[in-house]
Design a protein around this motif. Structure first.
Motif, PDB file in Angstrom:
ATOM      1  N   PHE B  35       0.853  -1.182   0.000  1.00 62.90           N
ATOM      2  CA  PHE B  35       0.000   0.000   0.000  1.00 62.90           C
ATOM      3  C   PHE B  35       0.887   1.227   0.000  1.00 62.90           C
ATOM      4  O   PHE B  35       1.815   1.310   0.813  1.00 62.90           O
ATOM      5  CB  PHE B  35      -0.887   0.030   1.241  1.00 62.90           C
ATOM      6  CG  PHE B  35      -1.921  -1.061   1.272  1.00 62.90           C
ATOM      7  CD1 PHE B  35      -3.008  -1.044   0.418  1.00 62.90           C
ATOM      8  CD2 PHE B  35      -1.808  -2.107   2.176  1.00 62.90           C
ATOM      9  CE1 PHE B  35      -3.964  -2.049   0.451  1.00 62.90           C
ATOM     10  CE2 PHE B  35      -2.765  -3.121   2.221  1.00 62.90           C
ATOM     11  CZ  PHE B  35      -3.845  -3.085   1.359  1.00 62.90           C
ATOM     12  N   VAL B  43       3.580   0.563   2.798  1.00 62.46           N
ATOM     13  CA  VAL B  43       3.404  -0.554   3.723  1.00 62.46           C
ATOM     14  C   VAL B  43       3.303  -1.844   2.924  1.00 62.46           C
ATOM     15  O   VAL B  43       2.399  -1.989   2.092  1.00 62.46           O
ATOM     16  CB  VAL B  43       2.113  -0.373   4.546  1.00 62.46           C
ATOM     17  CG1 VAL B  43       1.851  -1.611   5.387  1.00 62.46           C
ATOM     18  CG2 VAL B  43       2.212   0.859   5.423  1.00 62.46           C
ATOM     19  N   ALA B  45       1.963  -4.943   3.166  1.00 64.11           N
ATOM     20  CA  ALA B  45       1.047  -5.645   4.065  1.00 64.11           C
ATOM     21  C   ALA B  45       1.144  -7.155   3.874  1.00 64.11           C
ATOM     22  O   ALA B  45       0.944  -7.920   4.817  1.00 64.11           O
ATOM     23  CB  ALA B  45      -0.385  -5.175   3.835  1.00 64.11           C
ATOM     24  N   GLU B  64      -1.470 -12.308  14.291  1.00 64.09           N
ATOM     25  CA  GLU B  64      -1.963 -11.191  15.075  1.00 64.09           C
ATOM     26  C   GLU B  64      -2.452 -10.066  14.182  1.00 64.09           C
ATOM     27  O   GLU B  64      -2.188 -10.049  12.982  1.00 64.09           O
ATOM     28  CB  GLU B  64      -0.865 -10.721  16.024  1.00 64.09           C
ATOM     29  CG  GLU B  64      -0.475 -11.844  16.970  1.00 64.09           C
ATOM     30  CD  GLU B  64       0.584 -11.440  17.966  1.00 64.09           C
ATOM     31  OE1 GLU B  64       0.197 -11.046  19.063  1.00 64.09           O
ATOM     32  OE2 GLU B  64       1.771 -11.510  17.648  1.00 64.09           O
ATOM     33  N   SER B  65      -3.171  -9.119  14.776  1.00 57.76           N
ATOM     34  CA  SER B  65      -3.815  -8.104  13.961  1.00 57.76           C
ATOM     35  C   SER B  65      -2.759  -7.325  13.172  1.00 57.76           C
ATOM     36  O   SER B  65      -1.674  -7.049  13.666  1.00 57.76           O
ATOM     37  CB  SER B  65      -4.666  -7.192  14.836  1.00 57.76           C
ATOM     38  OG  SER B  65      -3.983  -6.035  15.143  1.00 57.76           O
ATOM     39  N   GLY B  66      -3.083  -7.032  11.941  1.00 55.48           N
ATOM     40  CA  GLY B  66      -2.170  -6.292  11.082  1.00 55.48           C
ATOM     41  C   GLY B  66      -1.143  -7.151  10.359  1.00 55.48           C
ATOM     42  O   GLY B  66      -0.312  -6.628   9.628  1.00 55.48           O
ATOM     43  N   CYS B  67      -1.202  -8.464  10.534  1.00 51.54           N
ATOM     44  CA  CYS B  67      -0.167  -9.300   9.905  1.00 51.54           C
ATOM     45  C   CYS B  67      -0.483  -9.587   8.440  1.00 51.54           C
ATOM     46  O   CYS B  67       0.315 -10.214   7.748  1.00 51.54           O
ATOM     47  CB  CYS B  67       0.021 -10.600  10.669  1.00 51.54           C
ATOM     48  SG  CYS B  67      -1.344 -11.736  10.459  1.00 51.54           S
ATOM     49  N   GLY B  68      -1.649  -9.150   7.966  1.00 53.84           N
ATOM     50  CA  GLY B  68      -1.932  -9.276   6.543  1.00 53.84           C
ATOM     51  C   GLY B  68      -2.959 -10.335   6.173  1.00 53.84           C
ATOM     52  O   GLY B  68      -3.116 -10.658   4.998  1.00 53.84           O
ATOM     53  N   LYS B  69      -3.682 -10.856   7.145  1.00 54.16           N
ATOM     54  CA  LYS B  69      -4.667 -11.899   6.856  1.00 54.16           C
ATOM     55  C   LYS B  69      -5.772 -11.364   5.952  1.00 54.16           C
ATOM     56  O   LYS B  69      -6.080 -11.964   4.916  1.00 54.16           O
ATOM     57  CB  LYS B  69      -5.287 -12.433   8.162  1.00 54.16           C
ATOM     58  CG  LYS B  69      -4.280 -12.916   9.184  1.00 54.16           C
ATOM     59  CD  LYS B  69      -4.957 -13.454  10.440  1.00 54.16           C
ATOM     60  CE  LYS B  69      -5.726 -12.433  11.248  1.00 54.16           C
ATOM     61  NZ  LYS B  69      -4.903 -11.358  11.835  1.00 54.16           N
ATOM     62  N   SER B  70      -6.376 -10.266   6.359  1.00 54.10           N
ATOM     63  CA  SER B  70      -7.501  -9.737   5.574  1.00 54.10           C
ATOM     64  C   SER B  70      -7.041  -9.299   4.191  1.00 54.10           C
ATOM     65  O   SER B  70      -7.748  -9.521   3.203  1.00 54.10           O
ATOM     66  CB  SER B  70      -8.141  -8.550   6.288  1.00 54.10           C
ATOM     67  OG  SER B  70      -8.650  -8.955   7.532  1.00 54.10           O
ATOM     68  N   THR B  71      -5.875  -8.687   4.128  1.00 57.02           N
ATOM     69  CA  THR B  71      -5.371  -8.242   2.828  1.00 57.02           C
ATOM     70  C   THR B  71      -5.172  -9.442   1.907  1.00 57.02           C
ATOM     71  O   THR B  71      -5.529  -9.392   0.728  1.00 57.02           O
ATOM     72  CB  THR B  71      -4.054  -7.463   3.015  1.00 57.02           C
ATOM     73  OG1 THR B  71      -4.287  -6.403   3.949  1.00 57.02           O
ATOM     74  CG2 THR B  71      -3.566  -6.884   1.705  1.00 57.02           C
ATOM     75  N   PRO B 295       4.419  -2.994   9.864  1.00 61.12           N
ATOM     76  CA  PRO B 295       4.866  -3.419   8.529  1.00 61.12           C
ATOM     77  C   PRO B 295       5.472  -2.262   7.736  1.00 61.12           C
ATOM     78  O   PRO B 295       6.088  -2.483   6.694  1.00 61.12           O
ATOM     79  CB  PRO B 295       3.588  -3.941   7.869  1.00 61.12           C
ATOM     80  CG  PRO B 295       2.466  -3.416   8.669  1.00 61.12           C
ATOM     81  CD  PRO B 295       2.966  -3.086  10.027  1.00 61.12           C
TER      82      PRO B 295
HETATM   83  N1  LIG Z   1      -6.125   0.111   2.331  1.00 59.73           N
HETATM   84  C1  LIG Z   1      -5.005   0.123   3.074  1.00 59.73           C
HETATM   85  N2  LIG Z   1      -4.130   1.149   2.987  1.00 59.73           N
HETATM   86  C2  LIG Z   1      -2.992   1.162   3.712  1.00 59.73           C
HETATM   87  N3  LIG Z   1      -2.620   0.188   4.574  1.00 59.73           N
HETATM   88  C3  LIG Z   1      -3.447  -0.866   4.717  1.00 59.73           C
HETATM   89  C4  LIG Z   1      -4.677  -0.965   3.987  1.00 59.73           C
HETATM   90  N4  LIG Z   1      -5.300  -2.127   4.335  1.00 59.73           N
HETATM   91  C5  LIG Z   1      -4.488  -2.720   5.247  1.00 59.73           C
HETATM   92  N5  LIG Z   1      -3.377  -1.978   5.462  1.00 59.73           N
HETATM   93  C6  LIG Z   1      -2.277  -2.309   6.357  1.00 59.73           C
HETATM   94  O1  LIG Z   1      -1.794  -3.580   5.983  1.00 59.73           O
HETATM   95  C7  LIG Z   1      -1.429  -4.350   7.109  1.00 59.73           C
HETATM   96  C8  LIG Z   1      -2.196  -5.691   7.113  1.00 59.73           C
HETATM   97  O2  LIG Z   1      -3.554  -5.423   7.313  1.00 59.73           O
HETATM   98  P1  LIG Z   1      -4.665  -6.549   7.373  1.00 59.73           P
HETATM   99  O3  LIG Z   1      -4.522  -7.426   6.179  1.00 59.73           O
HETATM  100  O4  LIG Z   1      -5.982  -5.863   7.546  1.00 59.73           O
HETATM  101  O5  LIG Z   1      -4.251  -7.348   8.666  1.00 59.73           O
HETATM  102  P2  LIG Z   1      -5.066  -8.481   9.490  1.00 59.73           P
HETATM  103  O6  LIG Z   1      -6.311  -8.811   8.735  1.00 59.73           O
HETATM  104  O7  LIG Z   1      -4.108  -9.602   9.585  1.00 59.73           O
HETATM  105  O8  LIG Z   1      -5.332  -7.877  10.822  1.00 59.73           O
HETATM  106  C9  LIG Z   1      -1.725  -3.480   8.315  1.00 59.73           C
HETATM  107  O9  LIG Z   1      -0.536  -2.825   8.704  1.00 59.73           O
HETATM  108  C10 LIG Z   1      -2.728  -2.497   7.800  1.00 59.73           C
HETATM  109  O10 LIG Z   1      -2.669  -1.297   8.525  1.00 59.73           O
END
Ligand SMILES: Nc1ncnc2c1ncn2[C@@H]1O[C@H](COP(=O)(O)OP(=O)(O)O)[C@@H](O)[C@H]1O
Ligand SMILES: Nc1ncnc2c1ncn2[C@@H]1O[C@H](COP(=O)(O)OP(=O)(O)OP(=O)(O)O)[C@@H](O)[C@H]1O
Ligand code: SF4
Ligand code: SF4
Ligand SMILES: [Mg+2]
Ligand SMILES: [Mg+2]
Lengths: 362, 337
Positions: B35, B43, B45, B64-71, B295
């Motif tokens: 990103f 970042v 991600a 853990e939160s922010g590790c990139g699962k959702s992305t 990250p």
């Molecule tokens: N649209 C975005 N723009 C910038 N940074 C993002 C965006 N979406 C997620 N991130 C960053 O990417 C990293 C991984 O996020 P995410 O995949 O949501 O983690 P998880 O689901 O594991 O908690 C985090 O540091 C988050 O802040």
């Protein structure tokens, strides 16, 4: 006779909290009683809306516009009926609270050092420099590295776990006797949660704090609590020592909660034993037991017993060990021998209760 | 409820001419998402994630939160276009397809979200919410409505409630609606991002059971994202552990949970509170120091090194790659005890 025993640190009796809403009045907490001793941790578990936060805010005197009934005594001093001034003198000095989201209770425009020092000045009348030194010491005590430097930073410069440490520092800097922690680790990662729980346990030991740990996580309860209060629909479902509860829950809801959990060590080839249905609405409380529509014991009982569950509200009654109680007409029915019906189990349990504090076999 | 009430053409396959018949349902290679930070550094991600998923299989994604699962999940369903790397679904790379070329494939890959209420349009009835994906695919209104009612029954909702609005349902019921919607087009893969995290404890088990039953009845494959390791253990065949955008350990569920090899997996498992006070008192816990790093400024070498008790000099300079160890893949210079 010896002198009167010391009153417990916190004793809540018949607590009732009622909100007036456009859709009618809501009794968020009803007939609730519990005790917290110095140096011990009471875990309060329950689902969303079961009244955990309402209870803790009532103890702290932080409810605006709610009607509070019953009694809340802190080291023997009655808190209901105190003025806001009297209460604010007790908050921080005698009792303190931390929340799930520390950001919402920290001011964004003041450094964390200033915010902690402010507490010290208000409660102890300390000088600015002394208060500031105390704040830095406290930050060090809660495990913030380089506390003197970090005291000059703002809340947003801290990570979630560090912010929760700051909140704990702020809560404990005036050396209260009671700490109420409302889901303090729910927003944190599990490795950071482990750090915070360890910190609270250490400070509790060092200071002999009474702690109320509110959580929906039975694992957290098992780790930190000595005693447990299980809430359902604004009432106590069960109260027990932590080992007794996990070894043999007496209330069908406690049993259901424990059974429905996926565990790190269970056989994972059978479906989870889920509790059917969903938590009750407080807007239209049923006359009988709030758990009745979801209760497996009631479902297996005779029509006559079921009618009792549907019409007669079970009040907490002593069960098994001393100070253990359950609010269920057929408490322990599914805990006792498997083949027994609710009826015979209850008879057996009543007989047991008559003897001296027997353990309930799981 | 039987398979017959399931989607009529579940087995229909997208065009897979010229692909390797041994290819898994999903083949993810070197998936990366960077990103562009607005005012901060870019970042990364997700950083080089690779895995395979067979039809009917469940891969759990933890960390853990922010590790990139959702992305990662959002790239799999192409809600996000990856910066680099590929996602092959049934032999076809979908990571670069245009929205138009993607449309016929969308029906095969669906997503279920964490917050059931906020992921449903409050102004639409359940009928509309569930049948929308079908209407997009060209079904008639009558057929779509009938199908929506069938799906409600399949996920344990009362079909008579078809004209109600989301706010009239509890959290668990709303999540059932989200699941019904995801099933409407007869998908073969569902990416579920924390599908039970927002639910009450007593309701979580209902949804976990529902998802397991649907998988068995409909032959679904899941990527199941969650931070709750107990839930993931329950639903997964294989598990991938992520740290700071990378998979650090991936393998068969049983061996990973019983004998974790990566120091982070070990710490994570030992941090989970067990609902058993006696076991909790006996347990030796590995308490990690510090927080997960950002990250935006990942540590050098092995990104876990500032928190790792086993770290040596090489860990600070050389990034460990995934390597087969004890029947799973581990990214660590010193795996195991
Ligand atoms: N649209 C975005 N723009 C910038 N940074 C993002 C965006 N979406 C997620 N991130 C960053 O990417 C990293 C991984 O996020 P995410 O995949 O949501 O983690 P998880 O689901 O594991 O908690 C985090 O540091 C988050 O802040
Ligand atoms: N100010 C208020 N006015 C009206 N009702 C309220 C108010 N505050 C709380 N309630 C109601 O009281 C009940 C108990 O709420 P409480 O916040 O104590 O739940 P909780 O057990 O802490 O849940 P959670 O796990 O979600 O934090 C809920 O039904 C809630 O909607
Ligand atoms: S009183 Fe009846 S309905 Fe309520 S928990 Fe006990 S058995 Fe179940
Ligand atoms: S590579 Fe080194 S720092 Fe990274 S996990 Fe392994 S031992 Fe720890
Ligand atoms: Mg609450
Ligand atoms: Mg996420």
């Amino acid at each position: 006779m010896a002198a009167l025993p010391e009153p417990p640190l916190l004793q809540v009796r018949d607590l009732r909290v009622t909100f007036t809403t456009p859709r009618g009045s809501v009794r968020a907490v009803d007939s609730l009683g519990f005790t917290v001793e110095a140096g011990r941790t009471l875990g309060i578990v329950g689902e969303s809306g079961s009244g955990k936060s309402v209870t803790s805010l009532a103890v702290m005197g932080l409810h605006r516009g709610a009607e509070i009934g019953g009694s809340i005594a802190l080291a023997g001093q009655e808190l209901t009926g105190l003025t806001e001034r009297e209460l604010s003198r007790l908050r921080g000095r005698k009792m303190a609270m931390i929340f799930q989201d520390p950001l919402s209770s920290l001011h964004p425009y003041y450094t964390v050092g200033e915010q902690i020092a402010e507490h010290v000045r208000v409660h102890f009348g300390a000088r600015r420099a002394a208060a500031r030194r105390r704040a830095v010491d406290m930050l060090g005590e809660v495990g913030i590295p380089e506390p003197a430097r970090r005291a000059g930073e703002y809340p947003h410069q801290f990570s979630g776990g560090m912010r929760q440490r700051v909140m704990i520092a702020m809560a404990l800097v005036c050396e209260p006797d009671l700490l109420i922690a409302d889901e303090p680790t729910t927003a944190l990662d599990v490795t950071v949660q482990a750090q915070i729980l360890e910190l609270i346990a250490r400070l509790q030991q060092e200071r002999g704090l009474g702690v109320v740990m509110i959580t929906h996580d039975l694992g957290v309860v098992a780790r930190v609590a000595h005693d447990v209060l299980v809430m359902y629909g604004g009432r106590a479902a069960e109260q027990a020592g932590v080992d007794e509860l996990f070894a043999g829950p007496a209330h069908p809801y406690s049993r259901g909660l424990l059974d429905s959990l996926p565990r790190l060590d269970d056989a994972d080839d059978e479906p989870l034993r889920a509790i059917p249905g969903s938590p009750p609405s407080l807007l239209a409380p049923a006359p009988g037991c709030a758990f009745a529509p979801r209760c497996h014991v009631a479902a297996a009982a005779t029509p006559q017993q079921r009618r009792r569950c549907a019409t007669e509200r079970p009040e907490p009654r002593p069960y098994g060990a001393a100070r253990r109680s359950a609010a269920c007409h057929f408490a322990g029915a599914d805990t006792a021998a498997t083949a027994q019906t609710a009826q015979t189990a209850q008879t057996a349990q009543t007989a047991q209760t008559a003897q001296t504090a027997p353990e309930v076999s799981p | 409820m039987t398979v017959e009430t399931g989607p009529p053409d579940t087995r229909a396959r997208p065009d897979r001419a010229g692909t390797d018949p041994a290819e898994p349902l999903l083949r993810v290679r070197d998936l990366t998402m960077t990103f562009a930070g607005r005012r901060s550094a870019p970042v990364r991600a997700v950083d080089g994630v690779s895995f395979d998923l067979a039809a009917g299989e469940t891969l759990g994604l933890v960390g853990e939160s922010g590790c990139g699962k959702s992305t990662t999940g959002r790239m799999l369903v192409r809600l996000l276009e990856p910066t680099s790397g590929s996602v092959r679904f049934d032999g076809r790379d979908i990571s670069r397809l245009s929205p138009r070329a993607l449309r016929p494939l969308r029906r095969h890959i669906q997503m279920v979200f964490q917050d059931p209420h906020s992921s449903l349009n409050p102004r639409q009835t359940v009928a509309r919410i569930i049948s929308d994906p079908l209407l997009v695919q060209g079904a008639s209104a009558v057929d779509a409505r009938r199908r929506a009612a069938e799906l409600m029954e399949l996920v344990g909702l009362i079909p008579e409630h078809i004209d109600r609005y989301p706010h009239e349902f509890s959290g668990g019921q709303a999540q059932r609606i989200g699941i019904a919607r995801s099933l409407a087009t007869g998908p073969r893969l569902i990416v579920a991002d924390e599908p039970v995290s927002a639910l009450d404890v007593s309701v979580q088990a209902q949804i976990v059971n529902l998802m397991e039953r649907l998988r068995a009845e409909l032959g679904l494959a899941y990527v199941f994202i969650a931070h709750d390791l107990s839930v993931v253990r329950r639903v997964s065949d294989r598990v991938a552990v992520m740290y700071l955008g990378r998979i650090v350990e991936i393998g068969d569920k049983k061996s990973l949970y019983e004998n974790p090899q990566h120091p982070y997996t070990r710490a994570l498992l030992s941090a989970v509170p067990l609902p058993d006070p006696v076991a909790e008192r006996r347990r030796e816990r590995i308490v990690l120091l510090g927080d997960p790093p950002s990250p935006a400024a990942p540590p050098s070498g092995c990104t876990f090194h500032p928190r790792c008790a086993k770290a040596q000099a090489i860990c600070r300079t050389e990034r460990p790659l995934l390597q087969v160890t004890a029947s799973r893949e581990v990214a660590c210079h010193f795996p195991g005890d």
